[in-house]
Every structure is written in structure tokens, then in C-alpha cells.
Design an enzyme around this catalytic site. Structure first.
Site, mmCIF file in Angstrom:
data_model
loop_
_atom_site.group_PDB
_atom_site.id
_atom_site.type_symbol
_atom_site.label_atom_id
_atom_site.label_comp_id
_atom_site.label_asym_id
_atom_site.label_seq_id
_atom_site.Cartn_x
_atom_site.Cartn_y
_atom_site.Cartn_z
ATOM 1 N N ARG A 105 31.657 57.748 49.593
ATOM 2 C CA ARG A 105 31.685 56.284 49.761
ATOM 3 C C ARG A 105 32.164 55.685 48.452
ATOM 4 O O ARG A 105 31.531 55.866 47.412
ATOM 5 C CB ARG A 105 30.291 55.755 50.114
ATOM 6 C CG ARG A 105 30.182 54.240 50.005
ATOM 7 C CD ARG A 105 28.902 53.688 50.578
ATOM 8 N NE ARG A 105 28.957 53.690 52.037
ATOM 9 C CZ ARG A 105 28.094 53.041 52.812
ATOM 10 N NH1 ARG A 105 27.110 52.326 52.275
ATOM 11 N NH2 ARG A 105 28.199 53.106 54.127
ATOM 12 N N HIS A 132 35.870 51.997 57.519
ATOM 13 C CA HIS A 132 34.554 52.646 57.690
ATOM 14 C C HIS A 132 34.643 53.515 58.953
ATOM 15 O O HIS A 132 33.980 53.242 59.962
ATOM 16 C CB HIS A 132 33.467 51.584 57.804
ATOM 17 C CG HIS A 132 32.072 52.092 57.572
ATOM 18 N ND1 HIS A 132 31.786 53.416 57.263
ATOM 19 C CD2 HIS A 132 30.872 51.440 57.589
ATOM 20 C CE1 HIS A 132 30.485 53.545 57.117
ATOM 21 N NE2 HIS A 132 29.904 52.378 57.309
ATOM 22 N N GLN A 135 31.498 55.018 60.816
ATOM 23 C CA GLN A 135 30.745 54.020 61.579
ATOM 24 C C GLN A 135 31.363 53.827 62.955
ATOM 25 O O GLN A 135 30.655 53.701 63.959
ATOM 26 C CB GLN A 135 30.735 52.690 60.813
ATOM 27 C CG GLN A 135 29.993 51.584 61.522
ATOM 28 C CD GLN A 135 28.499 51.830 61.567
ATOM 29 O OE1 GLN A 135 27.871 52.068 60.558
ATOM 30 N NE2 GLN A 135 27.904 51.763 62.759
ATOM 31 N N ASP A 228 29.935 41.843 61.502
ATOM 32 C CA ASP A 228 29.537 42.545 60.275
ATOM 33 C C ASP A 228 29.196 41.469 59.244
ATOM 34 O O ASP A 228 29.515 40.287 59.434
ATOM 35 C CB ASP A 228 30.704 43.432 59.800
ATOM 36 C CG ASP A 228 30.377 44.243 58.544
ATOM 37 O OD1 ASP A 228 29.173 44.495 58.298
ATOM 38 O OD2 ASP A 228 31.313 44.613 57.813
ATOM 39 N N CYS A 268 26.994 47.089 62.466
ATOM 40 C CA CYS A 268 26.830 48.358 61.742
ATOM 41 C C CYS A 268 25.584 48.365 60.879
ATOM 42 O O CYS A 268 25.107 49.437 60.517
ATOM 43 C CB CYS A 268 28.078 48.652 60.913
ATOM 44 S SG CYS A 268 28.355 47.509 59.541
ATOM 45 N N ARG A 296 25.020 57.396 64.170
ATOM 46 C CA ARG A 296 25.685 57.850 62.940
ATOM 47 C C ARG A 296 25.435 59.347 62.750
ATOM 48 O O ARG A 296 26.321 60.108 62.382
ATOM 49 C CB ARG A 296 25.161 57.081 61.716
ATOM 50 C CG ARG A 296 25.503 55.603 61.691
ATOM 51 C CD ARG A 296 26.990 55.360 61.509
ATOM 52 N NE ARG A 296 27.525 55.944 60.294
ATOM 53 C CZ ARG A 296 27.459 55.397 59.077
ATOM 54 N NH1 ARG A 296 26.881 54.225 58.908
ATOM 55 N NH2 ARG A 296 27.988 56.007 58.018
#
Ligand code: CP
Ligand code: NVA
Length: 331
Positions: A105, A132, A135, A228, A268, A296
Site C-alpha cells: 500500500r 484500489h 477492494q 467512498d 469500502c 476482502r
């Protein structure tokens, strides 16, 4: 050839379906696949590196690697030489000699590309400023569980449409054959290069792309509604301005009235109730965010096993989805 997962379109539509099938199988039989267990020789290590904070990604990758028979080596921000004392390329050349997969990340997508270019083991994007993709595998698995299919469904994403989640909804959604509508204010819409890439993929899959400043246009009859945070990691200094900018793009009960009656809601997480999503929606009956968070784990386990098999570094048993994943070798 080593397969990496840096952006959603690194998987074709068929490969994405294989990973989702394998994820569903692993959700039923959690320890069925063990690509990181070296028979008679112990357990392989996976480096999971964070330049930004995390709850879900950290826990799901650490748990997932353990479930797959391996040992997760979680490296927090500032805990290694990477980025301040040592280049990405030199780091990759060291890690590839010891670990079986690198999960990272970070901020710039270019860093992930440099890591992958210098690594003979799979590199996985665990969130960058631009995408992402892990996700989105979880989100697609969740949609499939609740709707029974992906292709042909309409997904509306509202809010900061220039961020990593908007880009990944576009690219992963059309890869699955979905109709993806993204609504945000002028100046916070997806980069034209991302829109072009999504449109090109949509031409192959039968999906479609809509970019709009009108939330009502995006929401009309949508099967899935997603949002988000309005303030992504690294944007904290812009917080006050951003909370004003996106006010008309909140997912609240008025927005949900414009979607299909049986629409589901994705986020998310972490979520900021009262800003991008109202408490009654995220905590209400249309929300599937806790399934999404759990997924996930299953989606990333499938991804890791699939990448190891497709890279010729492990074999998969003949589970639903697993055999097909192995066929992707060298693709
Ligand atoms: N959704 C997500 O990536 O959460 P974390 O930042 O907690 O990992
Ligand atoms: N767009 C958010 C996603 C967090 C999982 C961020 O980058 O902070």
C-alpha cells in the site's frame, strides 16, 4: 512469466471471473488451497508493506496469508529502508530472494510499477493514490452474492470521482461487464486516460461507462450504489474544502429513492456518517458493507493463490475456479 496485480485491468474478464469463483470456493472451504505451504519444507513468507494506515487490508492480508499456509511479514510505515534510504528497485531485488509475494500500500502508482519491474514474485497493489483493485475484487464478490450476477448490472458511484475507488470501480466494473456510472463535481471527475481505458475494456465485455456531474443521472434505477470518503489518505489538508465540494453527492435516503427498489449499497470503509453516506443508509437494510469487508479476506486469498499459480510458482487443486486459474499461466 510473473503475474502482478497493480491495476484492475491486469485481469481479463475471464481471469477476474476465475478469481471470484475461487474466492467463493475458499469462502466455503477456508483452508482448501495452500500455495504458501512448501511441502516438507515449512511455510513461505509474504511481505505486506504499508506506507499508509490500514485496518481491513492489513488484517485481511495477514489472515489470508496464514490461511494459505504462509507467514505474513507486515511492515508498517517507516519501518523499512524503502522510500527514504533505499530505492524501490533495490528493495524489490532483496525481497524477491526471500518472500513469495509482495503486497504494498503506497502513494504513487509508479512505485508499484517499479517494484513489479524488478520482482520475480507477484506484486499486489494494496491501494495507491490511483487504484484500489483488491477492494474491487471484494466488492464484485459481494455484488455477485447478493445479485447472482455481474454483467448487465448498473453501478452508480457518487462522490470524489477523481480518487482511487472511482478509478477502480470504473475499470473493474466494466471488466465484469457492468454499466458503471460515476458522478462527481467538475474538477473531481476521473482522469480521461482512465475513462478511455474503461471504455476500451467495456467494448470487449459489453459493459458501459457514464461520467456525469448529475447524481440523479447516475442513480436512476441503479442496482448498486457505492461511495467512498471525500478525504482520501494524503488529502487531509484539503478536508474543509472537500466537505463542501461533494455535498450534493451524498448517498442518503433521498439518493436511494432514485436507485432501484432492491439496490444494494457498498462502501469500502472507513465511512464518515453524515458526509459521503448517511447513518440510516449505511446501517440500513440495503447496506452490504459488512459482507463487503469480510470479502476482502476471501477475494485476496483467491487472488494470491491465482497469481502464484499463473506465475508457475504454485499449483492449485481442482476446486471450482482453481483449475481455471492455473490455466491462466503465462497469459
Ligand atoms: N477499505 C480499506 O482498504 O480499508 P483499510 O484502509 O482499513 O485497509
Ligand atoms: N479513497 C480512500 C480509500 C480508503 C480505503 C483513501 O485512499 O483513503
Amino acid at each position: 512469466m510473473t503475474r502482478h496485480f497493480l491495476v484492475d485491468t491486469d485481469l481479463t474478464q475471464a481471469e477476474q471471473a476465475q478469481v471470484l469463483d475461487l474466492a467463493a470456493a475458499l469462502k466455503q472451504d477456508r483452508y482448501a488451497v495452500q500455495p504458501y505451504a512448501a511441502p516438507g519444507a515449512g511455510r513461505k513468507t509474504v511481505a505486506v508493506i504499508f506506507d499508509k494506515t490500514s485496518t481491513r487490508t492489513r488484517v485481511s492480508f495477514a489472515t489470508g496469508v496464514a490461511d494459505l499456509g504462509g507467514v505474513p511479514l507486515v511492515i508498517g510505515a517507516g519501518e523499512s529502508q524503502l522510500g527514504h534510504k533505499e530505492s524501490v528497485a533495490d528493495t524489490a531485488k532483496v525481497l524477491e530472494r526471500m518472500v513469495s509475494t509482495i503486497v504494498w500500500r503506497t502513494y504513487a502508482q509508479s512505485g508499484l510499477e517499479e517494484m513489479a519491474a524488478n520482482s520475480s514474485v507477484p506484486v499486489i497493489n494494496a491501494l495507491s493514490d490511483d487504484y484500489h483493485p483488491c477492494q474491487l475484487l471484494a466488492d464484485l464478490l459481494t455484488i455477485r452474492e447478493h445479485k447472482g450476477r455481474l454483467a448487465g448490472l448498473t453501478l452508480a458511484y457518487l462522490g470524489d470521482s477523481a480518487n482511487n475507488m472511482a478509478n477502480s470501480y470504473l475499470l473493474a466494473g466494466v471488466t465484469a461487464g457492468m454499466n458503471v456510472r460515476v458522478a462527481g463535481p467538475v474538477g473531481f471527475l476521473p482522469d480521461p486516460a482512465v475513462v478511455d481505458a474503461a471504455a476500451a475494456r467495456a467494448d470487449e465485455t459489453g459493459g458501459s461507462v457514464m461520467i456525469t456531474t448529475d447524481p440523479a443521472e447516475a442513480l436512476a434505477g441503479a442496482d448498486v450504489v457505492a461511495t467512498d470518503t471525500w478525504v482520501s489518505m494524503g488529502q487531509e489538508e484539503e478536508k474543509a474544502a472537500r466537505l463542501e465540494l461533494f455535498r450534493d453527492y451524498a448517498v442518503d435516503s433521498a439518493a436511494m429513492e432514485q436507485a432501484a427498489d432492491d439496490a444494494i449499497v457498498l462502501h469500502c470503509l472507513p465511512a464518515y456518517r453524515g458526509y459521503e453516506i448517511s447513518a440510516d443508509v449505511i446501517d440500513g437494510p440495503q447496506s452490504v458493507v459488512w459482507d463487503e469487508a469480510e470479502n476482502r479476506l476471501h477475494a485476496q486469498k483467491a487472488l494470491m493463490a491465482w497469481l502464484m499459480a499463473a506465475s508457475g510458482l504454485a499449483e492449485l487443486p481442482s476446486l471450482p475456479g482453481a483449475a481455471a486459474g492455473a490455466e491462466g499461466t503465462g497469459a
